[in-house]
Design a protein around this motif. Structure first.
Motif, PDB file in Angstrom:
ATOM      1  N   ILE A 200      51.547 -17.892 103.625  1.00 43.40           N
ATOM      2  CA  ILE A 200      52.566 -17.036 104.238  1.00 43.40           C
ATOM      3  C   ILE A 200      51.910 -16.144 105.288  1.00 43.40           C
ATOM      4  O   ILE A 200      50.922 -15.463 105.007  1.00 43.40           O
TER       5      ILE A 200
ATOM      6  N   SER B 183      46.683 -22.044 108.129  1.00 42.86           N
ATOM      7  CA  SER B 183      46.918 -20.615 107.911  1.00 42.86           C
ATOM      8  C   SER B 183      45.974 -19.763 108.757  1.00 42.86           C
ATOM      9  O   SER B 183      46.401 -18.797 109.401  1.00 42.86           O
TER      10      SER B 183
ATOM     11  N   ARG C  52      59.046 -14.172 108.538  1.00 41.31           N
ATOM     12  CA  ARG C  52      58.102 -14.735 107.562  1.00 41.31           C
ATOM     13  C   ARG C  52      57.882 -16.212 107.857  1.00 41.31           C
ATOM     14  O   ARG C  52      58.817 -17.006 107.859  1.00 41.31           O
ATOM     15  N   CYS C  53      56.635 -16.533 108.131  1.00 47.96           N
ATOM     16  CA  CYS C  53      56.242 -17.911 108.428  1.00 47.96           C
ATOM     17  C   CYS C  53      55.591 -18.510 107.191  1.00 47.96           C
ATOM     18  O   CYS C  53      54.645 -17.933 106.651  1.00 47.96           O
ATOM     19  N   SER C  54      56.093 -19.657 106.753  1.00 46.20           N
ATOM     20  CA  SER C  54      55.526 -20.343 105.598  1.00 46.20           C
ATOM     21  C   SER C  54      54.997 -21.698 106.059  1.00 46.20           C
ATOM     22  O   SER C  54      55.763 -22.584 106.433  1.00 46.20           O
TER      23      SER C  54
ATOM     24  N   SER D  49      55.481 -12.542  98.022  1.00 47.06           N
ATOM     25  CA  SER D  49      56.137 -13.474  98.930  1.00 47.06           C
ATOM     26  C   SER D  49      56.532 -12.888 100.274  1.00 47.06           C
ATOM     27  O   SER D  49      56.736 -13.640 101.228  1.00 47.06           O
TER      28      SER D  49
ATOM     29  N   ALA E 194      53.264 -13.157 107.697  1.00 50.75           N
ATOM     30  CA  ALA E 194      54.419 -12.306 107.989  1.00 50.75           C
ATOM     31  C   ALA E 194      54.192 -11.570 109.305  1.00 50.75           C
ATOM     32  O   ALA E 194      53.166 -10.920 109.499  1.00 50.75           O
TER      33      ALA E 194
ATOM     34  N   LYS F  52      58.590 -24.639  95.334  1.00 49.17           N
ATOM     35  CA  LYS F  52      57.620 -24.340  96.392  1.00 49.17           C
ATOM     36  C   LYS F  52      56.717 -25.569  96.576  1.00 49.17           C
ATOM     37  O   LYS F  52      57.150 -26.575  97.098  1.00 49.17           O
TER      38      LYS F  52
ATOM     39  N   HIS G  46      53.978 -18.605  94.512  1.00 41.13           N
ATOM     40  CA  HIS G  46      53.570 -18.835  95.897  1.00 41.13           C
ATOM     41  C   HIS G  46      52.101 -19.219  96.044  1.00 41.13           C
ATOM     42  O   HIS G  46      51.575 -19.231  97.163  1.00 41.13           O
TER      43      HIS G  46
ATOM     44  N   GLY H  17      52.735 -12.054 101.970  1.00 37.29           N
ATOM     45  CA  GLY H  17      51.756 -13.103 101.749  1.00 37.29           C
ATOM     46  C   GLY H  17      50.411 -12.583 101.301  1.00 37.29           C
ATOM     47  O   GLY H  17      49.389 -13.283 101.424  1.00 37.29           O
TER      48      GLY H  17
ATOM     49  N   TYR I 121      55.042 -25.813 100.713  1.00 34.71           N
ATOM     50  CA  TYR I 121      53.651 -25.582 101.076  1.00 34.71           C
ATOM     51  C   TYR I 121      52.811 -26.856 101.123  1.00 34.71           C
ATOM     52  O   TYR I 121      51.985 -27.023 102.005  1.00 34.71           O
TER      53      TYR I 121
ATOM     54  N   TYR J  17      59.437 -23.169 101.752  1.00 32.23           N
ATOM     55  CA  TYR J  17      58.331 -22.980 100.801  1.00 32.23           C
ATOM     56  C   TYR J  17      57.669 -24.304 100.450  1.00 32.23           C
ATOM     57  O   TYR J  17      57.038 -24.444  99.411  1.00 32.23           O
TER      58      TYR J  17
END
Length: 406
Positions: free
Chosen positions: A336, A313, A377-379, A193, A338, A252, A221, A196, A62, A60
Protein backbone atom coordinates in the motif's frame (compact mmCIF):
# COMPACT_ATOMS: atom_id res chain seq x y z
CA UNK A 1 -60.53 10.57 24.54
CA UNK A 2 -57.95 12.62 22.64
CA UNK A 3 -54.87 11.08 21.13
CA UNK A 4 -51.55 12.87 21.14
CA UNK A 5 -49.79 12.58 17.81
CA UNK A 6 -45.99 12.55 17.84
CA UNK A 7 -44.14 13.66 14.73
CA UNK A 8 -42.14 10.89 13.10
CA UNK A 9 -38.46 11.17 13.92
CA UNK A 10 -36.07 10.98 11.02
CA UNK A 11 -33.66 8.18 11.89
CA UNK A 12 -31.49 9.28 8.97
CA UNK A 13 -30.87 12.72 10.51
CA UNK A 14 -27.62 11.47 12.03
CA UNK A 15 -26.22 11.14 8.49
CA UNK A 16 -27.10 14.66 7.33
CA UNK A 17 -23.50 15.93 7.47
CA UNK A 18 -22.26 13.06 5.31
CA UNK A 19 -25.18 13.51 2.89
CA UNK A 20 -24.27 17.19 2.54
CA UNK A 21 -20.58 16.45 1.90
CA UNK A 22 -21.51 13.96 -0.82
CA UNK A 23 -24.00 16.37 -2.44
CA UNK A 24 -21.40 19.17 -2.44
CA UNK A 25 -18.85 16.84 -4.00
CA UNK A 26 -21.18 15.75 -6.81
CA UNK A 27 -22.35 19.34 -7.35
CA UNK A 28 -18.75 20.29 -8.16
CA UNK A 29 -19.02 18.14 -11.28
CA UNK A 30 -16.71 15.24 -10.39
CA UNK A 31 -17.68 11.63 -11.04
CA UNK A 32 -18.91 9.79 -7.97
CA UNK A 33 -15.73 8.11 -6.65
CA UNK A 34 -17.78 5.64 -4.62
CA UNK A 35 -19.99 4.35 -7.47
CA UNK A 36 -17.42 3.09 -9.95
CA UNK A 37 -18.59 0.19 -12.11
CA UNK A 38 -16.23 -2.36 -13.63
CA UNK A 39 -18.01 -3.49 -16.79
CA UNK A 40 -15.34 -6.05 -17.65
CA UNK A 41 -12.26 -7.28 -15.79
CA UNK A 42 -9.44 -8.10 -18.18
CA UNK A 43 -6.74 -9.27 -15.73
CA UNK A 44 -5.63 -8.70 -12.13
CA UNK A 45 -4.28 -5.28 -13.20
CA UNK A 46 -6.70 -4.03 -15.88
CA UNK A 47 -10.46 -3.52 -16.31
CA UNK A 48 -13.01 -1.56 -18.29
CA UNK A 49 -14.26 1.03 -15.76
CA UNK A 50 -17.00 3.47 -16.75
CA UNK A 51 -16.24 2.60 -20.37
CA UNK A 52 -12.46 3.15 -20.14
CA UNK A 53 -9.56 0.71 -20.32
CA UNK A 54 -8.09 1.25 -16.86
CA UNK A 55 -5.04 0.16 -14.89
CA UNK A 56 -6.17 -1.09 -11.47
CA UNK A 57 -4.17 0.38 -8.58
CA UNK A 58 -6.97 0.31 -6.03
CA UNK A 59 -7.74 -3.35 -5.45
CA UNK A 60 -6.41 -5.65 -2.72
CA UNK A 61 -5.35 -8.22 -5.29
CA UNK A 62 -1.80 -8.09 -3.94
CA UNK A 63 -0.59 -11.40 -5.36
CA UNK A 64 -2.71 -11.32 -8.53
CA UNK A 65 -4.37 -14.69 -7.89
CA UNK A 66 -7.83 -13.81 -9.27
CA UNK A 67 -6.98 -15.00 -12.80
CA UNK A 68 -4.56 -17.79 -11.92
CA UNK A 69 -5.52 -20.72 -14.21
CA UNK A 70 -5.26 -23.35 -11.45
CA UNK A 71 -7.41 -21.25 -9.10
CA UNK A 72 -10.11 -20.73 -11.73
CA UNK A 73 -10.09 -24.41 -12.72
CA UNK A 74 -10.54 -25.47 -9.08
CA UNK A 75 -13.54 -23.16 -8.72
CA UNK A 76 -15.19 -24.41 -11.90
CA UNK A 77 -14.68 -28.04 -10.90
CA UNK A 78 -16.20 -27.48 -7.44
CA UNK A 79 -19.16 -25.62 -8.98
CA UNK A 80 -19.85 -28.59 -11.24
CA UNK A 81 -19.40 -31.20 -8.49
CA UNK A 82 -21.01 -29.51 -5.46
CA UNK A 83 -23.36 -26.85 -6.86
CA UNK A 84 -23.60 -23.13 -6.25
CA UNK A 85 -23.99 -23.00 -2.46
CA UNK A 86 -24.27 -24.91 0.80
CA UNK A 87 -27.56 -23.36 2.04
CA UNK A 88 -26.51 -23.99 5.61
CA UNK A 89 -24.28 -23.18 8.56
CA UNK A 90 -20.94 -24.88 9.14
CA UNK A 91 -22.31 -26.60 12.27
CA UNK A 92 -25.28 -28.05 10.35
CA UNK A 93 -25.10 -29.05 6.68
CA UNK A 94 -22.63 -26.36 5.57
CA UNK A 95 -19.32 -28.19 5.95
CA UNK A 96 -18.35 -29.68 2.60
CA UNK A 97 -15.13 -31.42 1.67
CA UNK A 98 -13.76 -28.10 0.38
CA UNK A 99 -14.18 -26.37 3.75
CA UNK A 100 -12.02 -29.00 5.39
CA UNK A 101 -9.48 -28.73 2.56
CA UNK A 102 -9.12 -24.96 2.86
CA UNK A 103 -8.68 -25.25 6.63
CA UNK A 104 -6.03 -27.93 6.04
CA UNK A 105 -4.28 -25.55 3.61
CA UNK A 106 -4.33 -22.76 6.21
CA UNK A 107 -2.91 -25.01 8.93
CA UNK A 108 -0.11 -26.00 6.58
CA UNK A 109 0.49 -22.43 5.39
CA UNK A 110 0.87 -21.10 8.94
CA UNK A 111 2.24 -24.33 10.48
CA UNK A 112 -0.43 -24.04 13.20
CA UNK A 113 -2.73 -26.59 14.85
CA UNK A 114 -6.13 -25.00 14.23
CA UNK A 115 -7.83 -23.09 11.42
CA UNK A 116 -11.39 -21.79 11.31
CA UNK A 117 -12.91 -20.28 8.17
CA UNK A 118 -15.59 -17.58 8.18
CA UNK A 119 -17.75 -16.25 5.36
CA UNK A 120 -15.93 -12.88 5.34
CA UNK A 121 -12.82 -11.34 6.87
CA UNK A 122 -15.06 -8.88 8.70
CA UNK A 123 -16.88 -11.79 10.35
CA UNK A 124 -13.56 -13.30 11.45
CA UNK A 125 -12.74 -10.29 13.62
CA UNK A 126 -16.35 -9.85 14.69
CA UNK A 127 -16.64 -13.48 15.75
CA UNK A 128 -13.28 -14.21 17.32
CA UNK A 129 -12.94 -10.95 19.27
CA UNK A 130 -16.53 -10.88 20.55
CA UNK A 131 -16.35 -14.52 21.65
CA UNK A 132 -12.94 -14.45 23.35
CA UNK A 133 -13.28 -11.13 25.19
CA UNK A 134 -16.60 -10.52 26.94
CA UNK A 135 -18.04 -8.57 29.82
CA UNK A 136 -15.42 -8.05 32.52
CA UNK A 137 -12.51 -8.61 30.13
CA UNK A 138 -10.30 -5.90 28.64
CA UNK A 139 -9.30 -5.30 25.02
CA UNK A 140 -6.26 -3.11 24.45
CA UNK A 141 -6.08 -2.00 20.83
CA UNK A 142 -4.51 0.48 18.44
CA UNK A 143 -6.67 3.57 17.89
CA UNK A 144 -6.38 3.07 14.10
CA UNK A 145 -7.79 -0.46 14.19
CA UNK A 146 -10.09 -1.62 11.39
CA UNK A 147 -13.86 -1.20 11.76
CA UNK A 148 -14.34 -4.97 12.07
CA UNK A 149 -12.08 -4.97 15.14
CA UNK A 150 -14.03 -2.15 16.80
CA UNK A 151 -17.32 -3.88 15.99
CA UNK A 152 -16.04 -7.15 17.48
CA UNK A 153 -15.19 -5.26 20.67
CA UNK A 154 -18.65 -3.68 20.83
CA UNK A 155 -20.42 -6.97 20.23
CA UNK A 156 -18.53 -8.72 23.01
CA UNK A 157 -19.12 -5.94 25.56
CA UNK A 158 -15.54 -6.04 26.88
CA UNK A 159 -13.90 -2.92 28.30
CA UNK A 160 -12.11 -1.27 25.35
CA UNK A 161 -8.83 0.53 26.01
CA UNK A 162 -7.37 2.20 22.89
CA UNK A 163 -3.84 3.57 22.60
CA UNK A 164 -2.06 5.96 20.21
CA UNK A 165 -1.20 4.39 16.85
CA UNK A 166 1.91 2.18 16.93
CA UNK A 167 2.99 3.72 20.27
CA UNK A 168 4.61 1.02 22.42
CA UNK A 169 4.90 3.25 25.48
CA UNK A 170 1.24 4.30 25.30
CA UNK A 171 0.21 0.68 24.98
CA UNK A 172 2.16 -0.28 28.11
CA UNK A 173 0.63 2.59 30.09
CA UNK A 174 -2.84 1.23 29.29
CA UNK A 175 -1.87 -2.32 30.26
CA UNK A 176 -0.47 -1.12 33.61
CA UNK A 177 -3.87 0.31 34.59
CA UNK A 178 -5.85 -2.88 34.04
CA UNK A 179 -6.88 -4.60 37.30
CA UNK A 180 -4.74 -7.58 38.25
CA UNK A 181 -6.31 -10.90 37.31
CA UNK A 182 -8.53 -9.49 34.56
CA UNK A 183 -8.63 -11.22 31.17
CA UNK A 184 -6.75 -9.15 28.57
CA UNK A 185 -6.72 -9.38 24.79
CA UNK A 186 -4.28 -7.15 22.88
CA UNK A 187 -5.39 -6.60 19.27
CA UNK A 188 -2.89 -5.40 16.66
CA UNK A 189 -2.62 -5.30 12.88
CA UNK A 190 0.44 -6.27 10.86
CA UNK A 191 -0.17 -3.66 8.15
CA UNK A 192 -2.60 -0.79 8.70
CA UNK A 193 -4.71 -0.46 5.59
CA UNK A 194 -5.00 3.30 5.21
CA UNK A 195 -1.35 4.40 5.28
CA UNK A 196 0.21 1.00 4.61
CA UNK A 197 2.45 1.28 7.67
CA UNK A 198 3.69 -1.72 9.66
CA UNK A 199 3.29 -2.31 13.41
CA UNK A 200 6.32 -2.89 15.68
CA UNK A 201 4.89 -6.29 16.59
CA UNK A 202 8.07 -7.69 18.14
CA UNK A 203 8.20 -5.00 20.81
CA UNK A 204 4.44 -4.79 21.30
CA UNK A 205 3.98 -8.53 21.76
CA UNK A 206 6.80 -8.58 24.33
CA UNK A 207 4.98 -5.89 26.32
CA UNK A 208 1.64 -7.70 26.00
CA UNK A 209 3.10 -10.96 27.32
CA UNK A 210 4.75 -9.12 30.20
CA UNK A 211 1.25 -8.23 31.45
CA UNK A 212 -0.25 -11.67 30.84
CA UNK A 213 -2.32 -10.69 27.79
CA UNK A 214 -3.34 -12.88 24.90
CA UNK A 215 -2.47 -11.43 21.48
CA UNK A 216 -4.52 -11.31 18.29
CA UNK A 217 -2.87 -9.99 15.10
CA UNK A 218 -4.86 -9.13 11.99
CA UNK A 219 -2.61 -9.91 9.01
CA UNK A 220 -5.21 -9.14 6.32
CA UNK A 221 -2.93 -6.78 4.39
CA UNK A 222 0.30 -8.74 4.81
CA UNK A 223 -0.67 -12.42 4.42
CA UNK A 224 0.78 -13.88 1.23
CA UNK A 225 3.25 -11.04 0.70
CA UNK A 226 5.25 -10.14 3.82
CA UNK A 227 7.53 -12.66 5.55
CA UNK A 228 9.72 -15.42 4.17
CA UNK A 229 6.74 -17.74 3.65
CA UNK A 230 4.14 -14.97 3.27
CA UNK A 231 2.75 -15.49 6.76
CA UNK A 232 2.75 -11.78 7.54
CA UNK A 233 4.49 -9.19 9.69
CA UNK A 234 4.61 -11.46 12.75
CA UNK A 235 6.65 -13.97 10.75
CA UNK A 236 8.82 -11.21 9.28
CA UNK A 237 9.64 -9.91 12.78
CA UNK A 238 10.20 -13.41 14.20
CA UNK A 239 7.31 -13.45 16.68
CA UNK A 240 4.66 -15.61 15.00
CA UNK A 241 5.08 -18.31 17.66
CA UNK A 242 4.08 -15.76 20.34
CA UNK A 243 0.79 -14.78 18.66
CA UNK A 244 -2.29 -16.51 20.08
CA UNK A 245 -4.63 -15.76 17.17
CA UNK A 246 -3.91 -14.70 13.58
CA UNK A 247 -6.83 -13.24 11.66
CA UNK A 248 -6.80 -13.05 7.88
CA UNK A 249 -8.95 -12.76 4.80
CA UNK A 250 -9.32 -14.40 1.41
CA UNK A 251 -10.29 -11.09 -0.22
CA UNK A 252 -6.75 -9.73 -0.47
CA UNK A 253 -3.76 -11.89 -1.49
CA UNK A 254 -5.82 -15.09 -1.77
CA UNK A 255 -8.01 -13.44 -4.41
CA UNK A 256 -11.54 -14.52 -3.48
CA UNK A 257 -13.80 -13.90 -0.45
CA UNK A 258 -13.90 -15.25 3.11
CA UNK A 259 -11.96 -14.95 6.34
CA UNK A 260 -10.13 -17.10 8.85
CA UNK A 261 -8.46 -17.45 12.20
CA UNK A 262 -5.49 -19.74 12.88
CA UNK A 263 -4.27 -20.61 16.36
CA UNK A 264 -2.25 -23.06 18.43
CA UNK A 265 -4.47 -22.66 21.50
CA UNK A 266 -5.39 -26.18 22.77
CA UNK A 267 -9.05 -25.21 23.42
CA UNK A 268 -9.55 -23.39 20.11
CA UNK A 269 -11.94 -25.93 18.52
CA UNK A 270 -14.70 -25.03 20.98
CA UNK A 271 -15.02 -21.76 19.04
CA UNK A 272 -16.99 -23.66 16.40
CA UNK A 273 -19.85 -24.09 18.90
CA UNK A 274 -19.75 -20.76 20.77
CA UNK A 275 -18.86 -18.17 18.12
CA UNK A 276 -22.15 -16.67 16.95
CA UNK A 277 -20.99 -15.14 13.61
CA UNK A 278 -19.67 -18.62 12.71
CA UNK A 279 -22.65 -20.65 13.95
CA UNK A 280 -25.45 -18.44 12.67
CA UNK A 281 -24.43 -17.73 9.08
CA UNK A 282 -24.32 -19.78 5.89
CA UNK A 283 -20.94 -21.21 4.93
CA UNK A 284 -18.97 -20.17 1.85
CA UNK A 285 -19.97 -21.72 -1.50
CA UNK A 286 -17.95 -24.78 -2.59
CA UNK A 287 -16.45 -22.92 -5.56
CA UNK A 288 -15.11 -20.18 -3.26
CA UNK A 289 -13.37 -22.53 -0.79
CA UNK A 290 -11.91 -24.51 -3.69
CA UNK A 291 -10.37 -21.38 -5.20
CA UNK A 292 -9.10 -20.30 -1.78
CA UNK A 293 -7.46 -23.64 -0.99
CA UNK A 294 -5.74 -23.74 -4.38
CA UNK A 295 -4.56 -20.13 -4.05
CA UNK A 296 -3.21 -20.63 -0.51
CA UNK A 297 -1.21 -23.69 -1.55
CA UNK A 298 0.28 -21.76 -4.48
CA UNK A 299 1.15 -18.83 -2.21
CA UNK A 300 3.39 -21.19 -0.21
CA UNK A 301 5.74 -21.23 -3.21
CA UNK A 302 5.35 -17.63 -4.43
CA UNK A 303 8.75 -16.23 -3.44
CA UNK A 304 9.41 -14.76 -6.90
CA UNK A 305 6.03 -13.01 -6.93
CA UNK A 306 6.70 -11.59 -3.47
CA UNK A 307 10.08 -10.25 -4.61
CA UNK A 308 8.55 -8.57 -7.68
CA UNK A 309 5.80 -6.97 -5.59
CA UNK A 310 8.45 -5.48 -3.31
CA UNK A 311 10.24 -4.10 -6.41
CA UNK A 312 6.97 -2.49 -7.54
CA UNK A 313 6.35 -0.99 -4.11
CA UNK A 314 9.83 0.50 -3.85
CA UNK A 315 9.69 1.96 -7.38
CA UNK A 316 6.24 3.53 -6.97
CA UNK A 317 7.10 4.99 -3.57
CA UNK A 318 10.38 6.49 -4.81
CA UNK A 319 8.82 7.80 -8.03
CA UNK A 320 5.92 9.54 -6.30
CA UNK A 321 8.29 11.03 -3.73
CA UNK A 322 10.54 12.38 -6.50
CA UNK A 323 7.52 13.95 -8.20
CA UNK A 324 6.78 15.90 -5.01
CA UNK A 325 3.78 14.04 -3.64
CA UNK A 326 3.35 13.66 0.13
CA UNK A 327 3.13 9.99 1.11
CA UNK A 328 1.81 8.20 4.19
CA UNK A 329 5.14 6.53 5.00
CA UNK A 330 8.71 7.77 4.60
CA UNK A 331 9.72 4.47 2.99
CA UNK A 332 7.82 1.56 1.42
CA UNK A 333 6.56 -0.80 4.14
CA UNK A 334 3.91 -2.83 2.32
CA UNK A 335 2.01 -3.10 -0.97
CA UNK A 336 0.00 0.00 0.00
CA UNK A 337 1.30 3.45 -0.97
CA UNK A 338 -0.92 6.24 0.38
CA UNK A 339 -0.76 9.66 -1.32
CA UNK A 340 -1.92 12.46 1.00
CA UNK A 341 -4.26 15.04 -0.53
CA UNK A 342 -4.72 18.64 0.70
CA UNK A 343 -8.48 18.16 1.21
CA UNK A 344 -11.47 16.14 -0.02
CA UNK A 345 -12.20 18.46 -2.96
CA UNK A 346 -8.64 18.29 -4.29
CA UNK A 347 -8.56 14.57 -3.59
CA UNK A 348 -11.75 13.98 -5.59
CA UNK A 349 -10.44 16.11 -8.45
CA UNK A 350 -7.17 14.19 -8.47
CA UNK A 351 -9.04 10.86 -8.35
CA UNK A 352 -11.11 11.91 -11.37
CA UNK A 353 -8.06 13.20 -13.27
CA UNK A 354 -6.32 9.85 -12.73
CA UNK A 355 -9.43 7.97 -13.87
CA UNK A 356 -9.48 10.02 -17.08
CA UNK A 357 -5.81 9.10 -17.53
CA UNK A 358 -6.84 5.46 -17.25
CA UNK A 359 -5.86 4.73 -13.63
CA UNK A 360 -8.10 3.63 -10.77
CA UNK A 361 -7.04 4.27 -7.16
CA UNK A 362 -9.05 4.42 -3.92
CA UNK A 363 -10.24 7.78 -2.62
CA UNK A 364 -10.25 7.42 1.17
CA UNK A 365 -11.76 10.11 3.36
CA UNK A 366 -12.60 10.81 7.00
CA UNK A 367 -13.80 9.24 9.24
CA UNK A 368 -12.23 6.08 7.76
CA UNK A 369 -8.80 7.71 7.59
CA UNK A 370 -6.49 8.64 10.48
CA UNK A 371 -6.07 12.30 11.50
CA UNK A 372 -8.90 13.44 9.17
CA UNK A 373 -6.69 12.95 6.12
CA UNK A 374 -7.93 12.55 2.56
CA UNK A 375 -5.87 9.89 0.79
CA UNK A 376 -5.44 8.37 -2.62
CA UNK A 377 -4.61 4.81 -1.64
CA UNK A 378 -2.60 2.82 -4.15
CA UNK A 379 -2.56 -0.96 -3.75
CA UNK A 380 0.07 -2.66 -5.87
CA UNK A 381 -0.17 -6.13 -7.39
CA UNK A 382 2.53 -8.70 -8.11
CA UNK A 383 1.13 -8.85 -11.65
CA UNK A 384 1.84 -5.16 -12.35
CA UNK A 385 4.74 -5.12 -14.79
CA UNK A 386 7.68 -2.77 -14.29
CA UNK A 387 6.48 -0.93 -17.41
CA UNK A 388 3.01 -0.47 -15.90
CA UNK A 389 4.54 1.10 -12.79
CA UNK A 390 6.39 3.62 -14.99
CA UNK A 391 3.14 4.33 -16.85
CA UNK A 392 1.39 4.90 -13.49
CA UNK A 393 4.05 7.43 -12.46
CA UNK A 394 3.49 9.35 -15.69
CA UNK A 395 -0.24 9.41 -15.03
CA UNK A 396 0.31 10.77 -11.51
CA UNK A 397 2.63 13.47 -12.84
CA UNK A 398 0.17 14.71 -15.48
CA UNK A 399 -2.87 14.54 -13.17
CA UNK A 400 -1.00 16.14 -10.26
CA UNK A 401 0.06 19.10 -12.39
CA UNK A 402 -3.40 19.49 -13.93
CA UNK A 403 -5.08 19.61 -10.51
CA UNK A 404 -2.35 21.78 -8.97
CA UNK A 405 -1.11 19.37 -6.33
CA UNK A 406 2.47 19.26 -7.63
Amino acid sequence: MSETMTAERDLFAKFDDIIQIRENLLASGVEDPFSLVMEKVLSPTRAICNGRDTILLGTYNYMGMTFDPDVIAAGKDALDRFGSGTTGSRVLNGTYQGHREVEDALREFYAMDHAMVFSTGYQSNLGIISTIAGKGDYIVLDIDSHASIWDGCAMGKAEVVPFKHNDIEAMEKRLKRIPEGAGILVVLEGVYSMLGDVAPLKEMIAVAKKYGAMVLVDEAHSMGFIGEHGRGVAEDQGVLDQVDFVIGTFSKSVGTVGGFCVSNHPKFEIMRLVCRPYVFTASLPPSVVATAATSIRKLMHAGNKRAHLWENSRRLHAGLTDLGFSLGTSEPQSAIVAVIMPDLEKGAAMWEALLHEGLYVNLARPPATPANMTLLRCSLCAEHSSEEVETILGMFERAGKAVGII
